[in-house]
Scaffold this motif. Structure first.
Motif, PDB file in Angstrom:
ATOM      1  N   UNK B 602      51.317  40.932  56.670  1.00 21.79           N
ATOM      2  CA  UNK B 602      52.638  41.316  57.172  1.00 21.79           C
ATOM      3  C   UNK B 602      52.711  42.796  57.574  1.00 21.79           C
ATOM      4  N   UNK B 603      51.564  43.422  57.767  1.00 29.95           N
ATOM      5  CA  UNK B 603      51.561  44.861  58.049  1.00 29.95           C
ATOM      6  C   UNK B 603      52.360  45.177  59.315  1.00 29.95           C
ATOM      7  N   UNK B 604      52.212  44.334  60.336  1.00 37.81           N
ATOM      8  CA  UNK B 604      52.932  44.584  61.589  1.00 37.81           C
ATOM      9  C   UNK B 604      54.439  44.479  61.406  1.00 37.81           C
ATOM     10  N   UNK B 605      54.869  43.447  60.687  1.00 38.35           N
ATOM     11  CA  UNK B 605      56.301  43.268  60.403  1.00 38.35           C
ATOM     12  C   UNK B 605      56.834  44.478  59.641  1.00 38.35           C
ATOM     13  N   UNK B 606      56.062  44.886  58.672  1.00 39.38           N
ATOM     14  CA  UNK B 606      56.461  46.024  57.828  1.00 39.38           C
ATOM     15  C   UNK B 606      56.661  47.286  58.671  1.00 39.38           C
ATOM     16  N   UNK B 607      55.674  47.582  59.513  1.00 40.56           N
ATOM     17  CA  UNK B 607      55.763  48.808  60.314  1.00 40.56           C
ATOM     18  C   UNK B 607      56.879  48.708  61.346  1.00 40.56           C
ATOM     19  N   UNK B 608      57.151  47.501  61.832  1.00 41.64           N
ATOM     20  CA  UNK B 608      58.296  47.334  62.741  1.00 41.64           C
ATOM     21  C   UNK B 608      59.608  47.721  62.069  1.00 41.64           C
ATOM     22  N   UNK B 609      59.694  47.491  60.764  1.00 41.51           N
ATOM     23  CA  UNK B 609      60.935  47.830  60.056  1.00 41.51           C
ATOM     24  C   UNK B 609      61.042  49.324  59.776  1.00 41.51           C
ATOM     25  N   UNK B 610      59.882  49.988  59.645  1.00 44.01           N
ATOM     26  CA  UNK B 610      59.901  51.421  59.318  1.00 44.01           C
ATOM     27  C   UNK B 610      60.030  52.298  60.558  1.00 44.01           C
ATOM     28  N   UNK B 611      59.338  51.902  61.639  1.00 44.28           N
ATOM     29  CA  UNK B 611      59.345  52.731  62.843  1.00 44.28           C
ATOM     30  C   UNK B 611      60.482  52.308  63.765  1.00 44.28           C
ATOM     31  N   UNK B 612      60.969  53.261  64.540  1.00 45.49           N
ATOM     32  CA  UNK B 612      62.044  52.928  65.482  1.00 45.49           C
ATOM     33  C   UNK B 612      61.499  52.103  66.639  1.00 45.49           C
ATOM     34  N   UNK B 613      60.223  52.292  66.952  1.00 43.10           N
ATOM     35  CA  UNK B 613      59.681  51.546  68.091  1.00 43.10           C
ATOM     36  C   UNK B 613      58.888  50.337  67.610  1.00 43.10           C
ATOM     37  N   UNK B 614      58.435  49.522  68.552  1.00 43.27           N
ATOM     38  CA  UNK B 614      57.744  48.277  68.236  1.00 43.27           C
ATOM     39  C   UNK B 614      56.288  48.588  67.930  1.00 43.27           C
TER      40      UNK B 614
END
Lengths: 186, 920, 80
Positions: B602-614
């Motif tokens: 789920x690393x991608x999902x996680x980073x999507x929630x932390x960063x403003x961009x995709x």
């Protein structure tokens, strides 16, 4: 050119006659994040394991261990961990952090007092005997502290202090400075 | 052994074991200092830490202000002088060393008098780990001054010192009692040796003691009584005089009058009499005391003993006048009930005992309550405390030696395990509380160090002060560096009398650490100079030093600031480094950037929630710049995200935020999104990073990495490659923080020097953080923490392009729609070009008029970054300005020293706005 | 120096921990559905009691785990 350890240029010999200090460089260190299982040591402890008979498993957190082995064993230990030890690979990460920290070995009759000058943990043998480990701060520096064993000949404790490479020269300088202030006896 | 010393410019001799006070008395010096307000001569009132009067400054071997003569151990060569309330700090650096140590124990005993020694011995008998601290050079406490049980003391101390789990610390004052039984003490290790102290030895050591259980046996301090001229040299507390005679072998006078409210002064009178002081009379304020020698007279055993020695006891008599300014010469006594009965007695000593105050400071700091006990005529610990602490001995109101011993054994936890000596003591008569004598006014002092008199307290209560705390602040009583040890209870007693209330209802002021003054040097300990805070360095630090770099502190890191060549100043060096990066090839140590390995399904999902961009759409092999916000929408950090594999990312953070961002990730993973299968691991020091920058960088890299396709098409912008550089395993990223063609080469921390040396050998110019700042500012790249301050959104920075419009949610999204964040007049990051070529100071305010308007002045914004640009051939700045992007091309005025200078508002990208140089 | 009981490492000096403020303030399930006022309440409003307080701590210098405890803000006693 050869690899250089963080304390390659630091003379660690000037510690007086109550402690000795040495860098144990280039150890293999793997950070393992996984679900807790019985094959890993309990909180606050470490043990040297049958995995190649050379890997030391250090508890860092409820789902985190540091596996320490001899220099150059990164690939071998990673493979053995991923093929055997870990139960759920999808929930697991093994990250090579060998260069992240270097290791200082501290021994001698003044070792406990030297650590007490900069570490708030109770390291008395009744509390922190061989096989105990902790993540804490020493001289305001984050460290992993291990009570390895008692020296066979003197009965005195042998500690390992794992310190991040960027802090290593600060910590070494602090230990050298403080080692001059040890008292005879307690 | 004879010790030579100098006081107030005159030479004297003292003896081994003397304090400065006992040595002065030995030499007949009775005036030591003078009152801070009144200038009245002052002598020595006590024999210990509670001394309010005999304040001295040590001049040699090293200046130390505001010490009490009663606690300074005499050494050969001591030079001191008396103070009128204020000392003077040393005008030179202190060459001594100080440190701190942590200690742990099952039982900490504070105080090595009869109760404390018994407690320590008792605890030691249970195999507990014990620490015993005492502020005197030798254990014994009140027994030393009374000359009692000294053999038992010696034997007990020897036993404790021999026990493996017991630590006895003398010359050590426990001065602070904090949460969870954390007691801080200071050990004075070498002061008493003077100039003979070994060079380089630790002078004072702070002990940070964590105890499972604490036994406080801090004893009691005798207090005075407020009567006219009670501050005259020669007026001394009775117990102190006894200590000088018994412990130090000094007679503080020849002929004494005693004034008391309790039995203890009788014991003092008897010992002084034995030592050779003539006791002219004992005025006991208790009328009930019988001086009869008949054994039937109840409760008067002490008086009987004195009478037997021929000492006159006057029950119900008080002092009515004291004669003598620089030394008591006579004392007038008067019967309390018959004012016609008077005596005028020639005497050079007036011994006073107004009762004993249990030393409750530490108990109170621990959270314990002190209440007034009428039977004791004092405040004492009352009941339990939330901390694991018990009290024993005089602190608990026990004033017999046998009572102290058995209470100590009980408190130590080893009752039945040790044997105590048998002590015969006369039966006690109860004390009474007396605060003032008739006629006490402006010359009757309660706080000698602050010169606060009964008249001052009367004025305070007359003004309307009704609490002890208010009176303290109005009069300063109890605020001197003795913190009212002798004055506190007396002040409360007098105020209660003035207000006509019970002293128990009035209470005392609050006790706060430190119990006694502690030097800042001791508190700083080893944390001074370069060890004030840990210094972090990269693997290349030695190389930077060798190249003559000057360093900048970034958080705890030392980063090369710039590398001046011979004769270059900063300006010239930075212009040269900038030119090398823009026109040729240059390199910077970027190893301090935080690096976090983020791994899991789920690393991608996680980073999507932390960063403003995709982030999740990033392809393995590619790199994206990302911005993180807090939920309030303000920028938290920025950096690059590298996708190493489908389930694996490497995230970089700004240098100062590495630990914070890792904590941030763990916080969200552990507390909000525990179901996400993601693991974060810091690898900041696993990798050393060198940025290779400039139009010549491609050729240099190609020469070092023959296996790497470095062509534009083969290695595009914002991608990475694993390869071999200079024979080292390396990860090379095609990213740029300067707008130039650039690479970031990552190798093992262990290999960094090899890589750096190979690049140096190819003539690559090293540059530091100043050049890095100029290059990025020319491109309008903000630095989080320099161009932002926690009130800046990505849109304010012109980074709206990095805010996803596709994601359902991410940290900060909801806040972008808050009314305040939709304002059009928010401060926005823009470029500024000073018209006259000035270098604006960072922080300079911006106004819309060439003259300062009338206050209040509302600035449009402020300069966040400001530099000379080699590429632009001029100075420029970045600034946050209200609605700044709409002001493009307009003139504003910036504050510079005491004038306003015109500046033109520009876009934030001042160099190569087309981005033509990025691909070389 | 308080001792904070880390559930994994045992009691340690408070300097090894990061404070995380009031416990139990969950990130809203659908921030977009909240009014500005409701969202501001989540962002900026916290209890400030005199007495027992449920709060979050992270053992940042140790095992890096977050946990919740109840501390009395007057006495610093940790009760649960």
């Amino acid at each position: 050119m050869a690899e250089r350890s963080p304390l390659a240029d630091v003379d660690l010999s000037d510690t007086g006659d109550r402690v000795t200090l040495a860098e144990v460089p280039f150890l293999t260190q793997l950070d393992v994040r996984t679900s807790p299982s019985s094959s890993f040591p309990e909180p606050g402890t470490f043990r040297t394991d049958e995995l190649d008979g050379e890997a030391t498993f250090i508890w860092l957190g409820p789902d985190e261990w540091l596996v320490v082995g001899p220099p150059g064993a990164q690939k071998r230990l990673t493979e053995r961990l991923e093929s055997g030890r870990l139960e759920s690979v999808s929930d697991t990460s093994v990250v090579d952090v060998s260069a992240q920290r270097t290791t200082l070995e501290l021994r001698g009759p003044g070792a406990l007092e030297l650590l007490a000058l900069g570490c708030s943990l109770d390291l008395h043998p009744r509390v922190f005997g061989p096989g105990r480990c902790a993540q804490t701060t020493l001289a305001h520096t984050p460290v992993i502290l291990l009570q390895r064993k008692h020296c066979v000949t003197t009965g005195e404790p042998v500690f390992w202090v794992l310190v991040r490479a960027s802090f290593a020269s600060h910590l070494a300088s602090w230990l050298l400075d403080a080692s001059g202030d040890l008292t005879a006896g307690h | 052994m004879t010790l030579r010393f100098t006081f107030d410019g005159r030479d004297y001799q003292g003896r081994n074991g003397d304090t400065l006070a006992s040595a002065l008395l030995r030499n007949g010096v009775h005036v030591v200092s003078s009152g801070i307000r009144t200038g009245r001569p002052r002598g020595i009132l006590t024999a210990g830490v509670e001394e309010p009067n005999a304040i001295v400054q040590i001049e040699e071997p090293f200046p130390e202000p505001m010490l009490t003569a009663t606690t300074v151990e005499l050494f050969d060569g001591l030079v001191a002088r008396g103070l009128r309330g204020q000392g003077r700090l040393a005008d030179r650096p202190d060459p001594a060393r100080y440190d701190a140590i942590h200690a742990h124990c099952d039982v900490l005993v504070v105080g090595a008098g009869p109760a404390g020694l018994a407690a320590a011995a008792s605890a030691a008998a249970t195999d507990a780990r014990v620490i015993l601290v005492d502020d005197q050079p030798q254990p014994g406490g009140s027994l030393l001054g009374a000359g009692e049980l000294l053999d038992w003391v010696a034997e007990t101390v020897a036993g404790l010192r021999a026990a493996p789990e017991v630590r006895v610390l003398t010359r050590t004052t426990a001065f602070g009692y904090y949460d969870d039984n954390h007691v801080i003490a200071v050990e004075r290790r070498t002061q008493h040796l003077g100039a003979a102290a070994p060079a380089g030895a630790i002078r004072e050591r702070i002990w940070r003691i964590r105890a499972k259980r604490v036994v406080l046996a801090t004893g009691a301090h005798e207090r005075s009584i407020a009567f006219a001229d009670n501050d005259r040299p020669g007026v001394m507390l009775a117990g102190a005089a006894r200590t000088y005679a018994v412990r130090y072998g000094v007679l503080p006078g020849r002929r004494a009058v005693v004034l008391t409210t309790n039995d203890s002064a009788y014991a003092a009178a008897l010992d002084l009499h034995t030592a050779g002081v003539e006791i002219a009379a004992i005025a006991d304020l208790r009328s009930s005391i019988s001086a009869s020698t008949s054994p039937d007279a109840a409760g008067s055993e002490w008086a009987r003993r004195c009478t037997e020695r021929g000492i006159e006891v006057l029950p119900g008599w008080a002092v009515s006048a004291v004669t003598g300014e620089h030394r008591v010469s006579a004392v007038a006594l008067r019967a309390l009930t018959d004012s016609s009965s008077t005596r005028e007695i020639e005497a050079d000593l007036l011994l006073v005992s107004g009762g004993w105050n249990p030393v409750g400071a530490l108990f109170s700091q621990a959270g314990g309550r002190l209440t007034y006990d009428p039977a004791l005529a004092a405040f004492r610990p009352d009941g339990g405390c939330r901390q694991a602490v018990s009290v024993a001995g005089a602190l608990a109101g026990t004033y017999t030696t046998s009572g102290c011993l058995s209470a100590g054994v009980e408190a130590g936890g080893g009752a039945g395990l040790i044997t105590l000596p048998v002590v015969e003591e006369p039966e006690a008569a109860p004390p009474i509380a007396v605060w003032t004598l008739p006629g006490a006014g402006a010359d009757a002092f309660v706080d000698l160090q602050r010169d606060v008199s009964v008249a001052d307290l009367d004025r305070a209560t007359g003004t309307g002060m009704r609490s002890a705390e208010h009176v303290k602040r109005y009069t300063t009583a109890g605020t001197a560096h003795d913190q009212g040890k002798t004055a506190g209870t007396l002040t409360s007693g007098v105020v209660a009398e003035l207000l006509g209330v019970e002293i128990g209802a009035l209470g005392t002021t609050t006790f706060r650490p430190p119990y006694t003054p502690v030097s800042f040097a001791a508190l700083a300990g080893r944390d001074r100079g370069m060890r004030f805070d840990p210094v972090r360095v990269t693997a290349l630090h030695g190389r930077h030093v060798a190249r003559g770099a000057l360093f900048e502190d970034v958080g705890q890191w030392k980063r090369p600031w710039y590398y001046p060549l011979d004769g270059e100043d900063q300006h010239a060096a930075v212009l040269r480094e900038c030119r090398a990066a823009r026109e040729n090839v240059a390199m910077m140590d970027a190893s301090t950037l935080g690096k976090i390995d983020v791994r899991g399904a789920d690393a991608g999902v996680f980073l999507d929630r932390l960063y403003t961009n995709m982030i999740s759409t990033l392809k393995p092999g590619a790199i994206r710049y990302g911005v993180m916000c807090r939920p309030d929408g303000m920028v938290l950090d920025d950096g690059t995200v590298i996708r190493l594999a489908e389930d694996r990312f490497l995230v970089t953070t700004t240098t100062g935020n590495a630990a914070l961002i890792l904590d941030w990730m763990e916080e969200w993973l552990q507390t909000e999104w525990p179901s996400l299968r993601v693991r974060c691991t810091s690898v900041t020091e696993q990798w050393a990073t060198v940025a290779l920058v400039g139009p010549g960088s491609r050729d240099v890299l190609a020469g070092l990495a023959p296996a790497l396709d470095v062509t534009r098409a083969g290695f595009p912008f914002m991608t990475w490659r694993d390869t071999t550089v200079a024979g080292l395993p390396a990860r090379v990223c095609r990213i740029s923080f300067s707008g130039e063609l650039a690479y970031e080469i990552n190798v093992s921390w262990w290999d960094a020097v090899t890589l750096w040396d190979e690049l140096s050998a190819r003539g690559v110019t090293p540059y530091g953080t100043e050049t890095m700042h100029v290059l990025r500012a020319e491109k309008g790249y903000p630095i989080i923490g320099q161009d932002t301050d926690g009130t800046v959104t990505p849109h304010d920075l012109g980074l709206g392009w990095a805010v996803s419009k596709k994601k359902a949610d991410f940290l900060g999204l909801r806040s972008f729609a808050r009314t305040d964040n939709m304002r059009t007049d928010r401060k926005q990051l823009v470029g500024l070009l000073p018209v006259g070529g000035e270098l604006l100071p960072e922080g300079s305010h911006l106004l819309d008029a060439p003259e300062l308007p009338e206050p209040p002045i509302r600035a449009l914004g402020h300069v966040t970054s400001s530099y000379h640009s080699a590429a632009l051939g001029r100075t420029f700045a970045l600034a946050l300005i209200r609605n700044g992007r709409a002001l493009h091309g307009q003139t504003l005025w910036a504050t510079l020293d005491d004038r306003l200078v015109p500046v033109t508002v520009a876009g934030s990208v001042l160099y190569d706005p087309e981005g033509a140089r990025r691909d070389g | 120096m308080m001792l904070i009981p880390c559930p994994w490492c045992g009691p340690r000096d408070e300097s090894e921990f990061h404070y995380g403020g009031q416990a139990g303030v969950a990130y809203p399930a659908d921030p977009g559905a909240l009014s500005d006022e409701q969202w501001a309440h989540y962002l900026f409003f916290r209890d400030n009691p005199k007495g027992p307080f449920r709060e979050r701590w992270s053992h940042s210098a140790g095992c890096r785990r977050w946990f919740t405890l109840t501390r009395d803000t007057v006495t610093n006693e940790v009760t649960a």
